[in-house]
Structure formats: C-alpha cells, structure tokens
Design an enzyme around this catalytic site. Structure first.
Site, mmCIF file in Angstrom:
data_model
loop_
_atom_site.group_PDB
_atom_site.id
_atom_site.type_symbol
_atom_site.label_atom_id
_atom_site.label_comp_id
_atom_site.label_asym_id
_atom_site.label_seq_id
_atom_site.Cartn_x
_atom_site.Cartn_y
_atom_site.Cartn_z
ATOM 1 N N LYS A 1 0.831 -1.210 0.000
ATOM 2 C CA LYS A 1 0.000 0.000 0.000
ATOM 3 C C LYS A 1 0.862 1.256 0.000
ATOM 4 O O LYS A 1 0.642 2.179 -0.762
ATOM 5 C CB LYS A 1 -0.894 0.045 1.244
ATOM 6 C CG LYS A 1 -1.899 -1.076 1.344
ATOM 7 C CD LYS A 1 -2.907 -0.792 2.449
ATOM 8 C CE LYS A 1 -2.325 -0.803 3.851
ATOM 9 N NZ LYS A 1 -1.961 -2.156 4.329
ATOM 10 N N ARG B 1 -9.822 1.481 8.607
ATOM 11 C CA ARG B 1 -9.583 0.056 8.845
ATOM 12 C C ARG B 1 -10.719 -0.610 9.571
ATOM 13 O O ARG B 1 -10.648 -1.808 9.863
ATOM 14 C CB ARG B 1 -8.339 -0.122 9.714
ATOM 15 C CG ARG B 1 -7.104 0.057 8.923
ATOM 16 C CD ARG B 1 -5.944 -0.477 9.688
ATOM 17 N NE ARG B 1 -4.760 0.088 9.085
ATOM 18 C CZ ARG B 1 -3.551 -0.372 9.280
ATOM 19 N NH1 ARG B 1 -3.357 -1.386 10.078
ATOM 20 N NH2 ARG B 1 -2.544 0.198 8.693
ATOM 21 N N ARG C 1 10.678 -6.566 5.499
ATOM 22 C CA ARG C 1 10.444 -5.141 5.283
ATOM 23 C C ARG C 1 11.461 -4.314 6.066
ATOM 24 O O ARG C 1 11.778 -4.597 7.213
ATOM 25 C CB ARG C 1 9.024 -4.799 5.735
ATOM 26 C CG ARG C 1 8.663 -3.338 5.623
ATOM 27 C CD ARG C 1 7.188 -3.130 5.471
ATOM 28 N NE ARG C 1 6.402 -3.511 6.644
ATOM 29 C CZ ARG C 1 5.077 -3.432 6.699
ATOM 30 N NH1 ARG C 1 4.390 -2.999 5.664
ATOM 31 N NH2 ARG C 1 4.437 -3.796 7.789
ATOM 32 N N ARG D 1 10.754 -2.185 11.663
ATOM 33 C CA ARG D 1 9.725 -1.712 12.578
ATOM 34 C C ARG D 1 9.558 -2.700 13.723
ATOM 35 O O ARG D 1 9.561 -3.901 13.511
ATOM 36 C CB ARG D 1 8.396 -1.581 11.839
ATOM 37 C CG ARG D 1 8.250 -0.251 11.138
ATOM 38 C CD ARG D 1 7.065 -0.222 10.232
ATOM 39 N NE ARG D 1 5.881 -0.861 10.799
ATOM 40 C CZ ARG D 1 4.723 -0.953 10.152
ATOM 41 N NH1 ARG D 1 4.611 -0.471 8.939
ATOM 42 N NH2 ARG D 1 3.703 -1.541 10.719
ATOM 43 N N ARG E 1 -2.109 -8.860 13.856
ATOM 44 C CA ARG E 1 -2.488 -7.818 12.895
ATOM 45 C C ARG E 1 -3.228 -8.426 11.697
ATOM 46 O O ARG E 1 -4.173 -7.834 11.189
ATOM 47 C CB ARG E 1 -1.254 -7.048 12.424
ATOM 48 C CG ARG E 1 -0.821 -5.970 13.433
ATOM 49 C CD ARG E 1 0.659 -5.733 13.403
ATOM 50 N NE ARG E 1 1.101 -5.069 12.197
ATOM 51 C CZ ARG E 1 2.347 -5.150 11.722
ATOM 52 N NH1 ARG E 1 3.242 -5.887 12.339
ATOM 53 N NH2 ARG E 1 2.681 -4.494 10.647
#
Ligand code: ADP
Ligand code: ZN
Length: 219
Positions: free
Chosen positions: A13, A88, A127, A160, A172
């Site tokens: 995204k 969300r 990531r 992160r 999540r």
C-alpha cells in the site's frame, strides 16, 4: 480526488501510494506513519497509540478518527489525497464519509491490493523502513541500492518493532480479516473498488500497475 489504499499488511500500500505521490503530487496520508512519528517524538498521542501498536492491536477508533480529521482539515486545499492505512474499521469508514460529506467531498476510488497470505508474512519480516522519509524497502523484492541505507535520503534503514514480533504480525493479520476486510464490501456497494492482484507484480512492476490505476481513474 480522494483515494483509499486497502489491503492487508505488507501488500505494498505504501509503495503504491508513494508512486502516486511522486507521479501526481497527491498527498499521502499514512496513519501508521503519523502514529510512529508521534511515538518517536514522545507526544501524548504517541504514548497512547503505542500501547496498542506494540501489541499489534488497532488504535481505538476515537483516537484515530480525530487524528485523521485534523490532518484532513490541514490538507483541505490539496487536489489529491491518498489515505494509506485508513479506514480500517467500518466505523472509521462511515465516519470518513460523514467528514468528507460535510466538505462536499467523497471517496473517489478504493485500490484494493491482494496478496496471497503466505507471501505476506515473509514480506513483513523482510520489510525495512526509513525512519526519516518513510520510504519502504524489501530485502528480497525491492532492496535499497546500498544495503541498509535509504536510496531517497541516505538514512539508516530500520526494522519496525511490530514487524519483528511474529505474535504481533499474526494478531495484525487476524484483525485485518475480521475488522478491515468487510470494508471491501462496503466500498464495492458504492462501485468504486479497483482490485489489483499484486503478488510479486507490485514490486517489479509497481510503476506499470500505477499507470493501470491512472487509466482506470481517468477513464
Ligand atoms: P501495517 O499495515 O503493517 O499494520 P501501518 O503502518 O499501516 O502498518 O500501521 C501500524 C499500526 O498503527 C497498526 O498495526 C495499528 O496498530 C496502527 N494503525 C494504523 N492505522 C490505523 C487505523 N486506521 N486504525 C487503527 N489503528 C491503526
Ligand atoms: Zn529515507
């Protein structure tokens, strides 16, 4: 033009939003980035939000919506806004409609990025993000030119905190399925969803995919 980026974690995204920003000058409003910025600055909002984010939970709607509302107020003259990571929950989506409606605006398009679940976890583990300019990289799919250094601004890349905890990742994804996925129907009913099955494509052909979106949006 108001565009929403929908899709599970790690689908790209932020990457797509970043390209649309560079190409069209549209402003990227990422709730995750705003929260992280507040956490690193130690603001009251950051301290409160981190109680939820560190556990992989959603920040309560009340806090999130008022933060977005404030930011949208500041951006009112922008010609294009890409919402990345918001809404969300159904409540956030309904409230967003109300906020936009009161300004004579609406959600124009929803880009729904779909990626097979088994790829997602791997993507999240690989990531790397730039703490300064928020660029996102993936060790395997689109690494930075120099390992560990942001192509865009030269800062040192980080992992992160919520991406390094497998429990938080699992949580999540569960929350995505139960709370966020219903938004696809919500926006499908309005006939404004563009689906892109991403898989590897968004990384290798992100530019191309964005051109597809542009054609759809303008056509
Ligand atoms: P990811 O897509 O990998 O979850 P984000 O950067 O979009 O990452 O968000 C990081 C965290 O910030 C989320 O796990 C959640 O705790 C919080 N967050 C972001 N956007 C929202 C939102 N719209 N509503 C509630 N919490 C949010
Ligand atoms: Zn950077």
């Amino acid at each position: 033009m108001i565009i929403i980026m929908l899709g599970a974690q790690g689908t790209g995204k932020g990457t797509v939003a970043g390209i649309l920003n560079k190409k069209n000058g549209w402003i990227q409003l990422s709730t995750g980035d705003i929260f992280r910025e507040n956490i690193s600055k130690g603001t009251e909002l950051g301290i409160e939000a981190n109680k939820y984010i560190s556990k992989g939970c959603l920040v309560p709607d009340e806090i999130t919506i008022s933060m977005v509302e404030k930011r949208l107020e500041e951006l009112k003259d922008e010609k294009g806004i890409i919402l990345d990571g918001f809404p969300r929950t159904l409540e956030q989506a309904e409230k967003l409609d109300e906020i936009l409606d009161s300004k004579g605006k609406k959600v124009d398009w929803v880009i729904n990025l779909e990626t097979p679940r088994d790829e997602i976890i791997e993507r999240m583990l690989n990531r790397r993000v730039c703490p300064k300019c928020k660029s996102t990289y993936n060790l395997k799919l689109h690494p930075s030119k120099v390992e560990g250094i942001c192509d865009n601004c030269g800062s040192e890349l980080i992992i992160r905190a919520d991406d390094s905890d497998p429990e938080a990742i699992k949580k999540r994804l569960e929350i995505y399925d139960t709370q966020t996925k219903p938004l696809i129907d919500f926006y499908n009913n309005k006939g404004i969803v563009i689906v892109e099955e991403i898989s590897e494509r968004i990384n290798r052909f992100a530019e191309e995919a964005c051109q597809d979106f542009m054609h759809r949006i303008q056509g």
